[in-house]
Design an enzyme around this catalytic site. Structure first.
Site, PDB file in Angstrom:
ATOM      1  CG  ASP A  65     -41.049   0.021 -25.191  1.00 57.79           C
ATOM      2  OD1 ASP A  65     -41.000   1.247 -25.378  1.00 57.79           O
ATOM      3  OD2 ASP A  65     -40.622  -0.817 -26.026  1.00 57.79           O
ATOM      4  CB  SER A  66     -39.976   5.034 -22.459  1.00 56.29           C
ATOM      5  OG  SER A  66     -41.298   5.386 -22.103  1.00 56.29           O
TER       6      SER A  66
ATOM      7  CE  LYS B 257     -45.421   3.863 -28.476  1.00 56.53           C
ATOM      8  NZ  LYS B 257     -44.288   3.053 -29.020  1.00 56.53           N
TER       9      LYS B 257
ATOM     10  CD  GLU C 148     -40.398   0.540 -30.582  1.00 60.28           C
ATOM     11  OE1 GLU C 148     -39.469   0.049 -31.243  1.00 60.28           O
ATOM     12  OE2 GLU C 148     -40.237   1.093 -29.479  1.00 60.28           O
TER      13      GLU C 148
ATOM     14  CG  ASP D 265     -44.977   0.995 -26.257  1.00 55.13           C
ATOM     15  OD1 ASP D 265     -45.371   0.783 -27.411  1.00 55.13           O
ATOM     16  OD2 ASP D 265     -43.934   1.622 -25.974  1.00 55.13           O
TER      17      ASP D 265
ATOM     18  CD  GLU E 189     -38.629   7.736 -30.426  1.00 57.18           C
ATOM     19  OE1 GLU E 189     -39.577   6.943 -30.288  1.00 57.18           O
ATOM     20  OE2 GLU E 189     -37.665   7.800 -29.638  1.00 57.18           O
TER      21      GLU E 189
HETATM   22  O1  KIV Z   1     -42.094   4.023 -25.058  1.00 55.84           O
HETATM   23  C1  KIV Z   1     -42.311   5.236 -25.224  1.00 55.84           C
HETATM   24  O2  KIV Z   1     -42.414   6.026 -24.281  1.00 55.84           O
HETATM   25  C2  KIV Z   1     -42.443   5.710 -26.595  1.00 55.84           C
HETATM   26  C3  KIV Z   1     -42.557   7.190 -26.801  1.00 55.84           C
HETATM   27  C4  KIV Z   1     -41.227   7.793 -26.726  1.00 55.84           C
HETATM   28  C5  KIV Z   1     -43.259   7.512 -28.052  1.00 55.84           C
HETATM   29  O3  KIV Z   1     -42.444   4.943 -27.502  1.00 55.84           O
END
Ligand code: KIV
Length: 269
Positions: free
Chosen positions: A42-43, A111, A113, A81, A179
């Site tokens: 989600d970056s 993934k 959080e 994510d 992180e």
């Molecule tokens: O969203 C993302 O790219 C992340 C990484 C920084 C681990 O969570």
């Protein structure tokens, strides 16, 4: 097809690599380079979509980008994510959102959080065949509560992260992103867990490392102090774009080799 078992098998034996990607051509470059996992993070909110945090990123945006990354990838394991508020509220919608990434977009894992509220969800998803990568330490979706600062810096906070790491492993997570935590905490967690830890700003002792692709290749105006730029893609793009403008304005482009003439049309008009 890669599986999370292949990733788990590397833990403690060979370093595991992961980079983010948000489109097919970038995914193909990352995949061709032999990187183990591609995270459709989600970056993308900051790195690709022009938001100033990850909070506005939607399930539709992650889904669309995940499909593109899957289409550009042959060997790497693709992890999608789950964005802010797409999980953690009610289990049904979390399962649907996670399931969509695998069923409709072809991701291999999701993934999440993580926190105390994701232990049960991790177990549910893992039991349903949705591999879960947990994420502890700095979790940018909690920016309004914790800011963008180092986590696990006090004994109490470090203990909480270690406990949550063990709980997520027990719940079935196949790996754990750590992180922006102290290197010695990451080392302890890595030693205590069987599943691989993937660090970002967590020192050299984790089983693997992940970076945001923009930071790794040097695309963007800012990158966090713990990342490293391995290239200058921004500079290269700036040079190419300026050269295009200059050559169009000077008439140098397009040249003869970029055009074609149809003999039959000569002299007709
Ligand atoms: O969203 C993302 O790219 C992340 C990484 C920084 C681990 O969570």
């Amino acid at each position: 097809m890669p599986t999370v078992r292949d990733i788990r098998a590397k833990a403690g034996k060979e370093p595991i690599t992961m980079l983010t990607a948000y489109d097919a051509p970038t995914a193909a470059i990352v995949d061709d380079a032999g990187v183990d996992m591609i995270l459709v993070g989600d970056s993308m909110g900051n790195a690709a979509l022009g938001y100033d945090s990850t909070l506005p990123v939607t399930v539709d945006e992650v889904a669309s980008r995940t499909g593109a990354v899957v289409r550009g990838t042959e060997d790497a394991l693709v992890v999608a994510d789950l964005p802010f508020l797409s999980f953690g509220y009610d289990e049904k919608s979390a399962v649907e959102n996670a399931g969509r990434m695998l069923k409709e977009e072809g991701a291999n894992a999701v993934k999440i959080e993580s926190g105390p509220h994701t232990v049960e969800l991790t177990e549910t998803l893992s039991n349903l065949g949705v591999p879960v990568m947990a994420h502890l330490g700095l979790t940018p979706q909690s920016v309004n509560q914790v800011g963008h600062v180092r986590q696990g810096t006090t004994r109490e906070d470090a203990d909480e992260i270690l406990t949550l790491a063990k709980e997520h492993e027990e719940a079935g997570a196949f790996s754990l992103v750590l992180e922006h935590v102290p290197a010695n905490l990451a080392e302890t967690i890595t030693a205590e867990l069987d599943i691989p830890t993937i660090g970002i700003g967590a020192g050299p002792h984790t089983d693997g490392q992940v970076l945001v692709i923009n930071d790794a290749v040097g695309l963007g105006d800012w990158s966090p102090p713990f990342s490293k730029q391995f290239g200058d893609v921004k500079g290269e793009m700036e040079r190419a774009v300026s050269a295009f403008r200059e050559e169009v304005e000077s008439g140098e482009f397009p040249a003869e080799e970029h055009s074609h003439v149809e003999d039959e049309l000569d002299g007709v008009y």
